[in-house]
Scaffold this active site. Structure first.
Site, mmCIF file in Angstrom:
data_model
loop_
_atom_site.group_PDB
_atom_site.id
_atom_site.type_symbol
_atom_site.label_atom_id
_atom_site.label_comp_id
_atom_site.label_asym_id
_atom_site.label_seq_id
_atom_site.Cartn_x
_atom_site.Cartn_y
_atom_site.Cartn_z
ATOM 1 N N SER A 149 0.829 -1.203 0.000
ATOM 2 C CA SER A 149 0.000 0.000 0.000
ATOM 3 C C SER A 149 0.869 1.261 0.000
ATOM 4 C CB SER A 149 -0.963 -0.038 1.199
ATOM 5 O OG SER A 149 -1.964 0.935 1.072
ATOM 6 N N GLU A 244 -9.450 -4.254 -6.153
ATOM 7 C CA GLU A 244 -8.842 -3.133 -5.427
ATOM 8 C C GLU A 244 -9.090 -1.794 -6.102
ATOM 9 O OE1 GLU A 244 -5.117 -3.344 -3.506
ATOM 10 O OE2 GLU A 244 -4.795 -5.425 -4.110
#
Length: 303
Positions: A149, A244
């Protein structure tokens, strides 16, 4: 009793949306979120076949995870958390799994979080830790740099900074579910916003507001490394789930890196949400992602 995989995934996604993604859409205090996430990640089983050791590097709290007394390669991992949450505690079980599967030493750190520390404090701290490792005699060829991330953002930004300063880069780079564009121009932020069980656009917006001072350009390559020059990057593994909101950050990086002649391996995992790799004890796609990480790391170790 075995649960049907589809039902298990539906229940998990529903739970994550209710307990994690929905609360993240509100402006809750960072300290409250940090504590809550550390409590939630206690559900991840901690592998027992690894040794944990606390240490400090360049004044930063760090943890070494070792599956064996001697390892030929080190994975230096930068945790995610939208720049304002996450810690050694939230990622310990996940990184212990990686250490066990790769049989490599894993190092991770508590870099300074926002809003208490703003750009470039986190990047400076990671740069200082990397420099300290080299000063201790560890060779860049023996370091694989990794991040998930926003940690992938910081890992890539570190490589761009090393390139600017003409310093030797690590042997490889692993970008797991990377958050690389803080200008938020990726289309998947829109078309996957209802599908991603873990991450919300609002959480990213909050993290950006905490991390980036108002007077700075969010398209600066050390802030949004998607806009950097990728020529000369080491071999890179990119992992992303099909659900995502950051899917297009990963795709855009891969296309641009390939155009710069980087040896980049893009891996898409069907039906997976943000940071799905942490759920490897329960989901086959996440187990496959960890196996792919191990294969990539072992290939680098042979070279």
């Amino acid at each position: 009793m075995k649960i049907d995989p589809a039902i298990k995934q539906y229940l998990t996604e529903s739970f994550l949306k209710a307990t994690f993604r929905t609360p993240s859409r509100f402006n809750l205090p960072p300290m409250l979120l940090r504590s809550a996430i550390e409590q939630m990640t206690k559900v991840f089983p901690q592998p027992r076949q690894v040794q944990l050791r606390s240490l400090r590097l360049a004044g930063i709290q760090a943890e070494e995870i070792k599956p064996q007394s001697k390892s030929t390669q080190m994975i230096f991992h930068i945790h995610g958390g939208a720049f304002f949450v996450g810690s050694i505690k939230t990622h310990r079980a996940f990184l212990s799994e990686i250490a066990e599967r790769t049989q490599m030493q894993v190092l991770h750190i508590n870099y300074p979080l926002s809003p208490e520390a703003r750009y470039p404090d986190a990047l400076d701290a990671i740069y200082d830790v990397y420099s300290t490792l080299l000063n201790q005699g560890i060779q860049p060829k023996d370091i694989i740099l990794s991040g998930d991330s926003c940690g992938a953002n910081l890992a890539l930004a570190l490589c761009l900074r090393l390139k600017q300063e003409q310093l030797e880069m690590p042997s490889g780079l692993m970008l797991l579910c990377p958050f690389l564009d803080l200008t938020l121009t990726s289309e998947s932020l829109r078309y996957n916003q209802k599908l991603d069980a873990l991450l919300s656009v609002e959480a990213l917006e909050a993290g950006i507001a905490y991390y980036v001072p108002k007077n700075l350009d969010k398209s600066d390559p050390l802030i949004s490394p998607i806009f950097g020059d990728f020529e000369g990057l080491p071999p890179t593994l990119v992992q992303i789930g099909s659900k995502e909101i950051l899917l297009d950050d990963a795709k855009r990086f891969t296309e641009k890196a390939k155009a710069a002649d980087v040896d980049v391996r893009f891996k898409l995992y069907t039906g997976m949400w943000h940071n799905f790799q942490m759920f490897s004890p329960w989901f086959e796609e996440a187990k496959k992602a960890l196996a792919d990480i191990a294969d990539f790391a072992h290939e680098l170790d042979k070279n």
